[in-house]
Scaffold this active site. Structure first.
Site, PDB file in Angstrom:
ATOM      1  N   CYS A   1      39.382  10.847  85.311  1.00 42.91           N
ATOM      2  CA  CYS A   1      39.435  11.845  86.374  1.00 42.91           C
ATOM      3  C   CYS A   1      38.532  13.040  86.103  1.00 42.91           C
ATOM      4  O   CYS A   1      38.001  13.653  87.035  1.00 42.91           O
ATOM      5  CB  CYS A   1      40.872  12.307  86.584  1.00 42.91           C
ATOM      6  SG  CYS A   1      41.696  12.864  85.077  1.00 42.91           S
TER       7      CYS A   1
ATOM      8  N   GLU B   1      50.889  16.545  79.950  1.00 43.62           N
ATOM      9  CA  GLU B   1      49.608  17.050  80.451  1.00 43.62           C
ATOM     10  C   GLU B   1      49.826  18.386  81.177  1.00 43.62           C
ATOM     11  O   GLU B   1      49.225  18.658  82.201  1.00 43.62           O
ATOM     12  CB  GLU B   1      48.953  16.041  81.392  1.00 43.62           C
ATOM     13  CG  GLU B   1      48.534  14.748  80.714  1.00 43.62           C
ATOM     14  CD  GLU B   1      47.713  13.865  81.608  1.00 43.62           C
ATOM     15  OE1 GLU B   1      46.615  13.441  81.187  1.00 43.62           O
ATOM     16  OE2 GLU B   1      48.170  13.582  82.731  1.00 43.62           O
TER      17      GLU B   1
END
Length: 640
Positions: free
Chosen positions: A402, A318
């Site tokens: 998120c 990520e």
């Protein structure tokens, strides 16, 4: 003109002090109408309220433990925190007693959940109570606390209710006892940065310097030797060589922060760390932190950033890979990462207006972060590729949710990113229809009304409202792309070159009620070519107009978008207003198009495809996949 001191301290305007209309008003309406409640509903559906409700049995492990030793369920406090923060900001714009009551109910649950010593974390109180503070590297305890702190500040400012603020102050006070170099204290920090910037917000709203000191401690401690994560793993009986990603670069803990020169690791973690560093640099006038951040800023923006302001090309971590590695169809470019870049850029402006930060803030805001939210506020992007074969679509929720509350809280608080104030100066970093109520340290109260249809049109006007005349400076960002910009005050044209400082037009004068500033930013169509080292963009061109990146979609252009070829010399674009996309301005351009229908059955042949003159419609990238599904392309073929 005498250049202002570098010791200035600019702080963002409070969210309630800016009312938005126009472009951002529509996006805020979408959050108020749909997103805020949607976030809460989906948190409930996931089981998050059961996790914090001490009147119910603990739900236990709902999301299985992963190979890295944790589960995204550990982050649920952060998801609830960001959702409460979004609700708080939405209440500024549109009171919603039902939604407010639901948030109050969650806050009451947290009050009951909190331990007497101040500790608060649903997972480590209700699922693994014996594992508190044993794996800061992986388990996000301080990260979750940070998001709840930000929610507490926002909710207090929105409603005047102190309960969550008092809860989080008690938690922060407990942390001050737990962390440090004293006997029995933990000399550590969180694997996922966030609490650093949250503590600054807490300090500013409470005027308690002790919270700044704790934030500074976490920043100063990071990456020092002997390494905390190694010692922690050894104490916990874990193999010190076996951990997620197997490098401390993943959490930017490989070196002390002032020694770091390359942006590495997990993109969101990096942005949150740099945001906290920038806040502390402003609060303490710390030139050593500022110097480190300037080096990291240049590293990111000249070697590792997509044209959209997206960052972190790889799904595997990520985050970041190699310099100039910017694949388009597999781009991860997490929404949260661009939100984090907006945070960082905004905080880099804390020591004075500087176009190099504000321009990137705007670029990342419109093109990196905003695509994460649909126009109706109900669906989301987690990753943001710059090319799609038609299989990448918005989703309703995610196992690690998120991004939805992150983009929602950014959209609803955008006014605080537009304006900032110092002792005797107002800086305007972003443009948009708005009214800002500003208080300068010299006691002057100024209301600044901004009238504009930006980013669709380039005319921006400001009108001042003051009870009595006052002297202060008004600094207006002149974007680097705005060639031929003009500026006038009360009809008198100003020499921009004579008034420019670090990319801002600085107008220092005595202001009176009714003064009018007119700024014009030409929104010329701009072809953009990538550095030749970016192999994925070789022979291709992207289009920008003002701050917006444009793309082509199947909806407007049919399939085989890679067959579109832009001429070296662009024709004049015809602008078209799309009512089904919030009044967005589309661009119709004369192009050539490679014929695919008459190619034949051969996979390869010696003659290239024939071309036909055609018209291609380009739409703002942040709006793609809001209509019929299909292909999308940012970088199109260039006829060079």
């Amino acid at each position: 003109m005498t250049k202002p001191s570098n010791d200035r301290q600019f702080r963002p305007v409070a969210v309630p002090d800016v009312e938005l209309g126009g472009f951002w008003g529509k996006w805020q309406d979408a959050v108020c109408n749909s997103t805020a409640e949607t976030l809460l509903d989906r948190c409930v559906e996931a089981g998050m309220l059961k996790a914090i409700d001490v009147d119910q049995p603990s739900p236990g492990v709902v999301i299985p433990i992963q190979p890295w030793g944790g589960t995204t369920q550990m982050f649920w406090d952060s998801d609830l925190g960001k959702s409460i923060e979004t609700i708080a900001y939405s209440l500024y714009r549109r009171p919603n007693p039902k939604l407010e009551a639901r948030a109050d109910e969650i806050i009451d649950m947290y009050e009951k959940l909190q331990d007497e010593d101040g500790y608060l974390n649903a997972w480590f109180q209700r699922v693994e109570p014996n594992r508190r503070w044993t794996n800061l590297r992986d388990h996000h305890e301080l990260y979750c606390a940070g998001h709840l702190m930000e929610a507490a500040v926002a909710y207090f400012q929105a409603t005047g209710k102190r309960k969550l603020l008092d809860i989080m102050c008690r938690y922060a006070d407990y942390m001050i006892k737990i962390f440090g170099h004293g006997e029995g204290q933990i000399s550590g920090y969180c694997g996922h940065e966030e609490v650093e910037l949250a503590l600054v917000k807490l300090a500013r709203v409470t005027d308690e310097k002790k919270y700044l000191e704790l934030s500074k401690y976490f920043i100063d401690e990071r990456g020092t030797e002997p390494h905390f994560f190694t010692a922690e793993a050894s104490r916990d009986g874990r193999d010190v060589s076996e951990y997620h990603q197997k490098t401390y670069e993943y959490a930017q803990a490989h070196q002390p922060v002032r020694a770091q020169t390359k942006v590495v690791g997990h993109a969101v973690r990096a942005m949150y760390l740099y945001s906290g560093m920038a806040d502390i640099a402003t609060e303490y006038k710390d030139d050593s932190l500022t110097a480190a951040l300037e080096t990291l800023w240049d590293d990111l923006t000249t070697k590792q950033m997509y044209i959209t302001g997206g960052i972190g090309p790889a799904a595997s971590n990520e985050g970041f890979t190699d310099y100039f590695d910017l694949p388009n169809d597999t781009a991860y470019a997490e929404t949260c990462a661009s939100v984090g870049l907006v945070f960082w850029a905004s905080r880099m402006l804390g020591r004075g207006p500087d176009r190099r930060y504000a321009d990137i803030m705007e670029q990342a805001l419109y093109n990196g972060a905003l695509p994460g939210l649909s126009t109706d506020g109900k669906t989301f992007f987690y990753d943001n590729p710059l090319e799609s074969a038609g299989k990448h679509h918005r989703w309703k929720w995610h196992h690690c949710p998120c991004c939805p509350p992150n983009i929602a809280r950014l959209v609803t608080s955008i006014g605080s990113y537009m304006y900032a104030v110092s002792d005797n100066e107002i800086a305007v970093h972003l443009y948009g229809e708005s009214t800002a109520r500003l208080m300068l340290a010299n006691g002057a109260e100024v209301e600044l009304e901004q009238t504009t249809n930006y980013p669709w049109e380039g005319a921006v006007a400001f009108t001042t409202r003051l009870e009595k005349p006052a002297r202060f400076a008004l600094s207006l960002r002149i974007p680097d792309w705005a060639e031929g910009a003009t500026l006038s005050v009360n009809g008198e044209m100003l020499d921009l070159n004579a008034n420019m400082q670090d990319g801002y037009a600085r107008i220092d004068r005595e202001w009176a009620a009714g003064d009018r500033v007119a700024l014009y930013l030409p929104l010329a169509l701009r072809p953009q070519y990538a550095n030749p080292k970016v192999r994925q963009d070789a022979g291709r061109v992207a289009l920008m107009r003002g701050p917006l990146v444009y793309c082509v979609e199947t909806t407007d252009n049919g399939e085989d978008l890679n067959a579109i070829v832009l001429p070296r010399e662009l024709s004049t674009a015809e602008t078209v207003v799309l009512k089904d996309l919030n009044g967005a301005v589309a661009l119709d351009l004369k192009v050539e198009r490679e014929e695919t229908s008459n190619w034949g059955t051969a996979l390869y042949r010696k003659a290239p495809a024939e071309r036909q003159v055609a018209t291609a419609r380009f739409v703002p990238y942040h709006l793609w996949d809001n209509r019929a599904p299909g292909e999308m392309l940012v970088w199109v073929q260039s006829d060079r």
